[in-house]
Design a protein around this motif. Structure first.
Motif, PDB file in Angstrom:
ATOM      1  N   SER A 129       0.823  -1.197   0.000  1.00 60.97           N
ATOM      2  CA  SER A 129       0.000   0.000   0.000  1.00 60.97           C
ATOM      3  C   SER A 129       0.863   1.255   0.000  1.00 60.97           C
ATOM      4  O   SER A 129       1.927   1.292   0.617  1.00 60.97           O
ATOM      5  CB  SER A 129      -0.894  -0.006   1.241  1.00 60.97           C
ATOM      6  OG  SER A 129      -1.628   1.185   1.345  1.00 60.97           O
ATOM      7  N   LEU A 130       0.375   2.283  -0.670  1.00 64.85           N
ATOM      8  CA  LEU A 130       0.940   3.620  -0.620  1.00 64.85           C
ATOM      9  C   LEU A 130      -0.206   4.563  -0.298  1.00 64.85           C
ATOM     10  O   LEU A 130      -1.213   4.593  -1.012  1.00 64.85           O
ATOM     11  CB  LEU A 130       1.587   4.009  -1.948  1.00 64.85           C
ATOM     12  CG  LEU A 130       2.035   5.470  -2.072  1.00 64.85           C
ATOM     13  CD1 LEU A 130       3.150   5.778  -1.070  1.00 64.85           C
ATOM     14  CD2 LEU A 130       2.473   5.778  -3.482  1.00 64.85           C
ATOM     15  N   GLN A 131      -0.056   5.305   0.792  1.00 68.65           N
ATOM     16  CA  GLN A 131      -1.119   6.195   1.261  1.00 68.65           C
ATOM     17  C   GLN A 131      -0.520   7.595   1.422  1.00 68.65           C
ATOM     18  O   GLN A 131       0.530   7.751   2.046  1.00 68.65           O
ATOM     19  CB  GLN A 131      -1.639   5.673   2.593  1.00 68.65           C
ATOM     20  CG  GLN A 131      -2.820   6.395   3.148  1.00 68.65           C
ATOM     21  CD  GLN A 131      -3.231   5.816   4.491  1.00 68.65           C
ATOM     22  OE1 GLN A 131      -2.430   5.818   5.418  1.00 68.65           O
ATOM     23  NE2 GLN A 131      -4.439   5.313   4.574  1.00 68.65           N
ATOM     24  N   VAL A 132      -1.199   8.608   0.862  1.00 74.41           N
ATOM     25  CA  VAL A 132      -0.731   9.989   0.945  1.00 74.41           C
ATOM     26  C   VAL A 132      -1.896  10.870   1.391  1.00 74.41           C
ATOM     27  O   VAL A 132      -2.983  10.777   0.827  1.00 74.41           O
ATOM     28  CB  VAL A 132      -0.194  10.487  -0.420  1.00 74.41           C
ATOM     29  CG1 VAL A 132       0.267  11.933  -0.322  1.00 74.41           C
ATOM     30  CG2 VAL A 132       0.923   9.595  -0.921  1.00 74.41           C
ATOM     31  N   HIS A 133      -1.662  11.717   2.412  1.00 72.16           N
ATOM     32  CA  HIS A 133      -2.696  12.629   2.917  1.00 72.16           C
ATOM     33  C   HIS A 133      -2.146  14.039   3.059  1.00 72.16           C
ATOM     34  O   HIS A 133      -0.997  14.223   3.445  1.00 72.16           O
ATOM     35  CB  HIS A 133      -3.201  12.186   4.299  1.00 72.16           C
ATOM     36  CG  HIS A 133      -4.030  10.966   4.260  1.00 72.16           C
ATOM     37  ND1 HIS A 133      -3.530   9.732   4.592  1.00 72.16           N
ATOM     38  CD2 HIS A 133      -5.320  10.775   3.921  1.00 72.16           C
ATOM     39  CE1 HIS A 133      -4.491   8.835   4.455  1.00 72.16           C
ATOM     40  NE2 HIS A 133      -5.584   9.446   4.049  1.00 72.16           N
ATOM     41  N   GLN A 180      -5.074   6.525  -1.796  1.00 73.57           N
ATOM     42  CA  GLN A 180      -4.413   5.272  -1.439  1.00 73.57           C
ATOM     43  C   GLN A 180      -4.382   4.373  -2.672  1.00 73.57           C
ATOM     44  O   GLN A 180      -5.360   4.267  -3.402  1.00 73.57           O
ATOM     45  CB  GLN A 180      -5.207   4.618  -0.308  1.00 73.57           C
ATOM     46  CG  GLN A 180      -4.561   3.423   0.308  1.00 73.57           C
ATOM     47  CD  GLN A 180      -5.270   3.036   1.610  1.00 73.57           C
ATOM     48  OE1 GLN A 180      -5.636   3.893   2.400  1.00 73.57           O
ATOM     49  NE2 GLN A 180      -5.439   1.755   1.814  1.00 73.57           N
ATOM     50  N   VAL A 181      -3.238   3.722  -2.881  1.00 71.73           N
ATOM     51  CA  VAL A 181      -3.070   2.727  -3.939  1.00 71.73           C
ATOM     52  C   VAL A 181      -2.678   1.428  -3.264  1.00 71.73           C
ATOM     53  O   VAL A 181      -1.771   1.405  -2.428  1.00 71.73           O
ATOM     54  CB  VAL A 181      -1.977   3.145  -4.951  1.00 71.73           C
ATOM     55  CG1 VAL A 181      -1.790   2.081  -6.009  1.00 71.73           C
ATOM     56  CG2 VAL A 181      -2.306   4.479  -5.574  1.00 71.73           C
ATOM     57  N   ASN A 182      -3.364   0.338  -3.606  1.00 78.58           N
ATOM     58  CA  ASN A 182      -3.110  -0.966  -3.001  1.00 78.58           C
ATOM     59  C   ASN A 182      -2.869  -2.012  -4.076  1.00 78.58           C
ATOM     60  O   ASN A 182      -3.450  -1.949  -5.156  1.00 78.58           O
ATOM     61  CB  ASN A 182      -4.312  -1.428  -2.166  1.00 78.58           C
ATOM     62  CG  ASN A 182      -4.697  -0.429  -1.113  1.00 78.58           C
ATOM     63  OD1 ASN A 182      -3.873  -0.006  -0.330  1.00 78.58           O
ATOM     64  ND2 ASN A 182      -5.948  -0.033  -1.111  1.00 78.58           N
ATOM     65  N   SER A 183      -2.067  -2.989  -3.745  1.00 75.57           N
ATOM     66  CA  SER A 183      -1.861  -4.151  -4.600  1.00 75.57           C
ATOM     67  C   SER A 183      -2.116  -5.387  -3.738  1.00 75.57           C
ATOM     68  O   SER A 183      -1.391  -5.626  -2.768  1.00 75.57           O
ATOM     69  CB  SER A 183      -0.432  -4.165  -5.138  1.00 75.57           C
ATOM     70  OG  SER A 183      -0.180  -5.384  -5.803  1.00 75.57           O
TER      71      SER A 183
END
Length: 173
Positions: free
Chosen positions: A78-82, A104-107
């Motif tokens: 996961s990549l999460q940016v806020h 958020q981008v998840n694989s």
């Protein structure tokens, strides 16, 4: 390969954070998601928060996905940016509350019924909201935090909701 990529990303993040000034923080969070957390503060009001790690290992493991079509059985990357707004609570420099919006981008692997136990890899993209409390330990550069929010998937399954709840520690540079 995933372990090598995660090790490289973590090393890069720690090296980048240590090269900066007093308005950066780097830490670790446990929950949804779990991983390395980097925060850049701006003007004592705003912050950019990035988490790189795993997703789905605590709250969303073995959960229905895409209705009755299948389930998630494992954690993924996961990549999460806020973008965050933060403010002191009761004019105290030790306790801050923060909230914000991001993505958020998840694989992950999903196990659709149509594949009879086999999996397919899913890349998901969505928006998320986040809010939390952070306590700055007096006479120390460490802070602890507790935060919660939700993730709303847009692609490939619109309106799939998943909670984001985590706690952790940051070293304020």
């Amino acid at each position: 390969m995933k372990k090598l990529a995660l090790t490289f990303i973590c090393t890069l993040c720690f090296g980048f954070a240590h090269a900066q000034y007093d308005n950066w923080a780097v830490g670790f969070k446990l929950g949804e998601p779990t991983g390395i957390n980097i925060r850049k503060y701006f003007n004592n009001i705003h912050a950019l928060d990035v988490t790189i790690g795993t997703y789905g290992g605590v709250l969303s493991n073995n959960r229905k996905y895409r209705g009755d079509e299948g389930i998630y059985k494992n954690a993924g990357l996961s990549l999460q940016v806020h973008y965050l707004w933060h403010t002191p609570v009761f004019n105290s420099e030790a306790v801050h509350v923060y909230y914000g919006l991001g993505g958020q981008v998840n694989s992950r692997r999903s196990y659709p019924k149509r594949l009879n136990g086999n999996y397919e890899k899913d890349i998901s993209l969505g928006g998320s909201v986040l809010g939390g409390f952070e306590y700055y330990i007096p006479d120390n550069r460490m802070s602890v935090f507790l935060e919660g929010g939700t993730y709303l998937e847009l692609i490939p399954r619109p309106f799939y909701l998943s909670p984001n709840i985590s706690a952790g520690v940051r070293f304020n540079l």
